[in-house]
Design a protein around this motif. Structure first.
Motif, PDB file in Angstrom:
ATOM      1  N   CYS A  85     -19.102  -4.651  26.579  1.00 29.57           N
ATOM      2  CA  CYS A  85     -19.069  -4.429  24.929  1.00 29.57           C
ATOM      3  C   CYS A  85     -17.737  -4.981  24.155  1.00 29.57           C
ATOM      4  N   THR A  86     -17.680  -5.098  23.061  1.00 29.24           N
ATOM      5  CA  THR A  86     -16.409  -5.589  22.328  1.00 29.24           C
ATOM      6  C   THR A  86     -16.305  -4.166  21.754  1.00 29.24           C
ATOM      7  N   TYR A  87     -15.218  -3.511  21.910  1.00 26.90           N
ATOM      8  CA  TYR A  87     -14.980  -2.065  21.010  1.00 26.90           C
ATOM      9  C   TYR A  87     -13.579  -1.816  21.331  1.00 26.90           C
ATOM     10  N   ASP A  88     -13.374  -0.835  20.506  1.00 30.13           N
ATOM     11  CA  ASP A  88     -11.713  -0.316  20.407  1.00 30.13           C
ATOM     12  C   ASP A  88     -12.037   1.006  21.376  1.00 30.13           C
ATOM     13  N   HIS A  89     -11.361   0.916  22.480  1.00 28.86           N
ATOM     14  CA  HIS A  89     -11.461   1.916  23.410  1.00 28.86           C
ATOM     15  C   HIS A  89     -11.220   3.590  23.060  1.00 28.86           C
TER      16      HIS A  89
END
Length: 647
Positions: free
Chosen positions: A383-387
């Motif tokens: 996924c492409t996300y802000d941890h």
């Protein structure tokens, strides 16, 4: 004086002149609007003009010929011969529908009625009438096809169609309910008792108003419209809408109507209303968060400096250490505000959501006493996300689940790959996603509350702010994802989260663990707040750097030019993005890059409404620093980017 009846007249005509009766029959034979004929051994021996007109054959062409000439196939000819003659033998006459073929090859539909001249000896001949029913058959076929089409539409339209009657004597009931009622409402379309069954599934909070709306419509013979909450046998709650128009007859009123699942509409309206609320909140949150982050940066910067110089006094340094422990809580609070800030974008990187789910769930559930289970496939997409933000969103949802199970229970966490096609009716953009499911066995959420749970400040719990799920919704939306919920009171709640999948590999940033850094050379620090220049400047001095301080881009560019003239080589730049009434960081870095300066440059801001923070490389920066940050945050970044330049 004698009375002559119709029967007497017929007898008198026959007695006076027996040929008159034959003339009358011949007249009828010629003028009849249907084809009339006679066959002997299925050979045509008599035919009237209408029969010739129907078939386009002349009298000479048809008389003395086999009746087979009128049929398009042996099958049609033989069928009539068998079926019709069997009827004649049994009853004296027979009726059959068949097809004839005219002289020009055109096929017409015919209704044949036949009668034997002598029922005991059919070989003496059979008379028949032929009625052209082609137009009638075409009309019947049209009606039949229309019925099929309407039924097909009724069963495939995403709604239940119904026809309800109210008679003048007080009787009520259904004439028709489409089979789609089972798909929409989970109820079979049995006409008997359907109204009572449907009413029992309308949730109690809406049931009285539901019945009153019907009574008002029936009394006034007006259009009926109603929206409410319906609970299926499965426990699922849906918002539904019914509408019908009355057709007033002499002895009854018929309501032709439709019942629909409007969950998506309610969700869309809720999203729209929620967006309006968040828009207002965003304007406030962005400004507060920026100012608060700057202030926090100054406060904790001074505390950190004081701590560095107070190591000799254990009491003072102890208090200062305690103060610094509040830093993360304060930063998390402003982080929540920034979640709602208008235009704030998450800093997204490719990563595995599985490990985030495992770590977070295990941490939150370890002291809860509840059981928990994972189902996370090995082939789950990246996924492409802000941890940090997604962890916050998931934490709110899992915390809610724990609170919903006061008497104990279990949590099921799963994820799967899914694809949203181009024409799918959804809030998501087409593409690949990871669908996360978080299901608890808790108390559940009443149906009428479901549309409100993501609203800011909505809560049913004491001492809660009602911002947890609102924050989760905002975070996931900014990730171009979607969050949905399904709940049944007493049966638990399931949250479904969709996050965009990526074809890339998980990004692993090999940041060193050291929270100390030493270096040399010059660093330019630009910020309009004096306390930021002082505190961060002091941090850099402690690390071994000579610090040039500028209040805006104009002053910074001037310092760089003078430095280059005097042989100064800048190791890095820390530039505040937002400078009121001055040149900000974005324009400053653009000018520096135009001057050919390639040293690392870090964007710094307490705002989240600038895309530079989320994607610094797109604007010429090396990385970004979100205010407030600690000395160890600064050290970690410098360790990574200046690792080959420090002693």
């Amino acid at each position: 004086m004698s009375v002559i009846t119709g029967e007497n007249k017929a007898e008198k005509i026959e007695a006076d002149n027996p040929h008159d009766k034959n003339n009358i029959l011949q007249s009828i034979f010629r003028a009849a609007p249907v084809g009339i004929g006679m066959v002997v051994d299925r050979v045509i021996v008599e035919a009237n003009n209408k029969l010739c007109e129907m078939t386009d054959y002349s009298m000479d062409e048809i008389i003395g010929k086999s009746a087979r000439m009128l049929y398009p196939s042996d099958e049609d000819f033989n069928y009539v011969g068998i079926d019709k003659y069997e009827q004649i033998k049994e009853k004296g006459n027979g009726h059959v529908e068949t097809r004839w073929m005219k002289k020009n090859g055109e096929i017409i539909d015919i209704f044949l009625s036949s009668s034997a001249i002598d029922i005991n000896d059919i070989s003496r001949g059979v008379t028949f009438t032929a009625l052209d029913i082609s137009e009638l058959k075409t009309f019947e076929q049209t009606i039949r096809m229309r019925d099929i089409q309407l039924n097909n539409i009724a069963e495939n339209v995403p709604a239940a169609l119904f026809q309800y009657f109210v008679r003048n004597n007080g009787d009520t009931g259904f004439y028709y309910i489409s089979e789609s009622s089972e798909q929409i409402f989970g109820l079979k379309n049995n006409l008997d008792g359907f109204f009572e069954l449907f009413t029992s599934h309308v949730v109690p909070e809406f049931r009285e108003q539901f019945l009153k709306s019907i009574e008002k419509s029936v009394t006034g013979k007006k259009t009926w419209e109603y929206e409410g909450v319906f609970q299926k046998d499965s426990g699922e709650f849906i918002w539904f809408r019914c509408t019908s128009n009355p057709v007033i007859m002499d002895d009854e009123v018929i309501y032709n109507g439709i019942g629909m699942d409007i969950n998506d509409k309610i969700k869309f309206l809720s999203l729209s209303e929620r967006a309006t609320k968040l828009e207002s909140l965003a304007l406030l949150a962005g400004g507060i968060a920026h100012d608060f982050n700057n202030i926090l940066g100054g406060i904790f910067g001074y505390i950190e400096m004081a701590r560095n110089y107070s190591s000799a006094d254990k009491t003072v340094s102890g208090y200062l250490d305690s103060a610094m422990q509040i830093f993360d809580r304060s930063k998390a609070l402003t982080g929540q505000l920034l979640t709602f800030a208008k235009g704030g974008e998450p800093v997204k990187k490719n990563g595995s959501i599985s490990q985030t789910l495992i770590d977070l769930t295990t941490f939150l559930m370890k002291d809860s006493g509840h059981a928990y289970e994972f189902n996370l496939p090995d082939d789950l997409k990246i996924c492409t996300y802000d941890h940090e933000q997604i962890s916050n969103a998931l934490e709110n949802i899992i915390t809610n689940a724990i609170q919903a199970m006061p008497a104990g229970g279990s949590l099921y966490v799963s994820a799967e790959n899914t694809h949203v096609p181009e024409k799918k009716d959804t809030y998501l953009r087409p593409g690949d996603y990871v669908k996360i499911s978080i299901k608890d066995s808790g108390t559940g959420i009443p149906g009428e509350m479901l549309p409100k749970i993501f609203d800011p400040f909505f809560t049913t719990k004491n001492k809660c702010k009602g911002m947890g799920l609102a924050t989760s919704h905002s975070i996931i939306t900014k990730h171009h994802g979607c969050i949905d919920v399904n709940s049944s009171p007493g049966k638990g709640t399931a949250f479904y989260i969709f996050l965009p999948a990526s074809e890339g590999e998980a990004e692993v940033k090999p940041v060193k663990k050291e929270d100390e850094h030493t270096g040399n050379g010059s660093i330019l620090l630009m910020d309009d707040e004096v306390f930021i220049r002082e505190t961060v400047g002091e941090m850099l001095k402690i690390m071994g750097y000579k610090v040039y301080k500028a209040t805006d881009g104009g002053e910074a560019i001037k310092m760089v030019k003078e430095g280059l003239t005097n042989g100064v080589s800048f190791k890095a730049f820390i530039l505040d993005l937002n400078i009121p009434n001055g040149i900000g960081g974005k324009e400053t870095i653009s000018r520096l890059r135009q001057m050919g300066i390639e040293a690392p440059a870090f964007a710094s801001s307490g705002y989240s409404d600038d895309p530079v923070i989320a994607s610094p490389a797109d604007f010429g920066f090396t990385d970004s620093l979100r205010k407030p940050y600690r000395m160890e945050d600064l050290a970690l970044m410098l360790n990574y980017y200046l690792k080959n330049n420090h002693n």
